[in-house]
Enzyme design. Structure first.
Site, PDB file in Angstrom:
ATOM      1  N   HIS A 148      -8.797   4.540   3.228  1.00 37.92           N
ATOM      2  CA  HIS A 148      -9.098   5.297   4.448  1.00 37.92           C
ATOM      3  C   HIS A 148     -10.596   5.473   4.732  1.00 37.92           C
ATOM      4  CE1 HIS A 148      -4.903   6.106   3.993  1.00 37.92           C
ATOM      5  NE2 HIS A 148      -4.850   7.084   4.883  1.00 37.92           N
TER       6      HIS A 148
ATOM      7  N   CYS B  88     -11.275   3.811  -1.430  1.00 40.66           N
ATOM      8  CA  CYS B  88     -10.009   4.314  -0.887  1.00 40.66           C
ATOM      9  C   CYS B  88      -9.818   3.654   0.469  1.00 40.66           C
ATOM     10  CB  CYS B  88     -10.085   5.833  -0.746  1.00 40.66           C
ATOM     11  SG  CYS B  88      -8.662   6.563   0.096  1.00 40.66           S
TER      12      CYS B  88
ATOM     13  N   THR C   4      -5.560   3.446  -5.323  1.00 41.96           N
ATOM     14  CA  THR C   4      -4.867   4.274  -6.319  1.00 41.96           C
ATOM     15  C   THR C   4      -3.840   3.444  -7.080  1.00 41.96           C
ATOM     16  OG1 THR C   4      -5.163   6.186  -4.875  1.00 41.96           O
ATOM     17  CG2 THR C   4      -3.530   6.385  -6.626  1.00 41.96           C
TER      18      THR C   4
ATOM     19  N   CYS D 296      -3.939  -0.876  -2.083  1.00 41.70           N
ATOM     20  CA  CYS D 296      -4.191   0.546  -2.315  1.00 41.70           C
ATOM     21  C   CYS D 296      -5.051   0.711  -3.568  1.00 41.70           C
ATOM     22  CB  CYS D 296      -2.846   1.242  -2.509  1.00 41.70           C
ATOM     23  SG  CYS D 296      -2.931   2.974  -2.939  1.00 41.70           S
TER      24      CYS D 296
ATOM     25  N   GLU E  45      -6.297  10.917   8.467  1.00 45.15           N
ATOM     26  CA  GLU E  45      -4.923  10.864   8.992  1.00 45.15           C
ATOM     27  C   GLU E  45      -4.700  11.868  10.117  1.00 45.15           C
ATOM     28  OE1 GLU E  45      -2.025  10.830   5.850  1.00 45.15           O
ATOM     29  OE2 GLU E  45      -2.614   8.783   5.321  1.00 45.15           O
TER      30      GLU E  45
ATOM     31  N   ASP F 201       0.854  -1.193   0.000  1.00 39.43           N
ATOM     32  CA  ASP F 201       0.000   0.000   0.000  1.00 39.43           C
ATOM     33  C   ASP F 201       0.884   1.235   0.000  1.00 39.43           C
ATOM     34  OD1 ASP F 201      -2.491   1.533   0.365  1.00 39.43           O
ATOM     35  OD2 ASP F 201      -1.779   1.901   2.390  1.00 39.43           O
TER      36      ASP F 201
END
Ligand code: I24
Ligand code: DGL
Length: 264
Positions: free
Chosen positions: A186, A184, A75, A73, A152, A10
């Site tokens: 997160h 995503c 992305t 991940c 974050e 990731d």
């Protein structure tokens, strides 16, 4: 004799959501993880950098005797899955296939939303996957670049996050979606807030669970599922600070972990 490892990579710590799901569904498997914290976030980076960095992590992990590799991940999956697949001697999967399939299973009326980083949304990887399976589904994508920093900075708890998430998701209101892919790593941390804003009738898709199921399918087909006792000898690498990484990993996984630093 211990078996080969599942490699998981990731851009940072977000892929720990996939690791947690692997620990839960496949407790006999041994994992080796790489988080590229020094070069995180990948969300707004040029595509050729995301491809190079992802391959660099993948090749580093190969020395740990992998049976397969998981790009945790979104992305990196969107931009580098095919690139890495063509260059690795083991099976490689990402999170977008599993997430898309979970959304297709869940949707009642074929109105699916997808939220992710700028790179993930611009790549159109999710709509392409969904339309390959069912061309008649309506797919609405939205980049939410403010939500990774929000998580974050620890602001993913309800009260603080509500207004920021409401603003980010504004253009999805009135789309009459029945399913929303949290595209995503997160965003699952914001699940309660997103649910409150989108409404209880919208099913939220967290790809981690479906990704762990896909890992299980791949290993079963390869006849490489571990059969020995539960295994705890996992390895974690970060290009950033191992202490910072460890703190989040212990919190998220609920177990002690060995974290080593590797500098590219
Ligand atoms: N969550 C994430 N990244 C962070 C964070 C967080 N700090 C607090 N929380 N920091 O991602 C990124 C930069 N760090 C990473 C570690 O090395 C140094 C740089 C989401 C993680 C999803 C598994 C909040 C937080 C936490 C514990 C568990 C989960 C969580 F402190 F979101
Ligand atoms: N891991 C990334 C993703 O799932 C989010 C963080 C980043 O931008 O690197 O898209």
């Amino acid at each position: 004799m211990e078996g080969k490892r599942i490699g998981i990579l990731d851009s940072g710590v977000g892929g720990l959501t996939v690791v947690r799901e692997v620990f839960r569904q496949l407790p006999k498997e041994r994992v080796v993880y790489f988080g590229d914290n020094a070069r995180c976030p990948y969300g707004p980076r040029p595509g050729d950098e995301v491809r190079d960095f992802t391959l660099q992590m993948a090749e580093y992990l190969l020395q740990y005797d992998l049976k397969m590799l998981v790009i945790a991940c979104n992305t990196a999956t969107a931009l580098a899955l095919d690139y890495v697949k063509d260059r690795l001697p083991v099976p490689v999967i990402g999170v977008i296939g599993p997430g898309s399939r979970a959304a297709i299973k869940a949707t009642a009326h074929g109105r699916i939303g997808i939220i992710g980083t700028i790179n993930t949304v611009n790549s159109e990887a999710y709509p392409q996957h969904i339309h390959k399976i069912n061309p008649s589904h309506y797919v609405k994508s939205l980049a939410c670049p403010t939500l990774v920093p929000l998580v974050e900075q620890g602001g993913y708890k309800k009260e603080e996050a509500l207004e920021e998430v409401r603003t980010a998701l504004q253009s999805l209101q009135g789309e009459n979606l029945d399913t929303l892919i949290l595209g995503c790593t997160h965003y699952p941390l914001l699940q309660p807030v997103i649910h409150q804003i989108m409404g209880e009738q919208v099913t939220l898709i967290d790809s981690a669970e479906e990704t762990a199921r896909e890992i299980s399918t791949v290993l079963y087909q390869l006849n490489q599922l571990e059969e020995a006792e539960r295994n705890d000898s996992h390895l974690f690498f970060t290009s950033g600070d191992p202490k910072d990484f460890e703190e989040i990993a212990v919190d998220w996984l609920g177990t002690s972990v060995i974290v080593k630093h590797h500098h590219f």
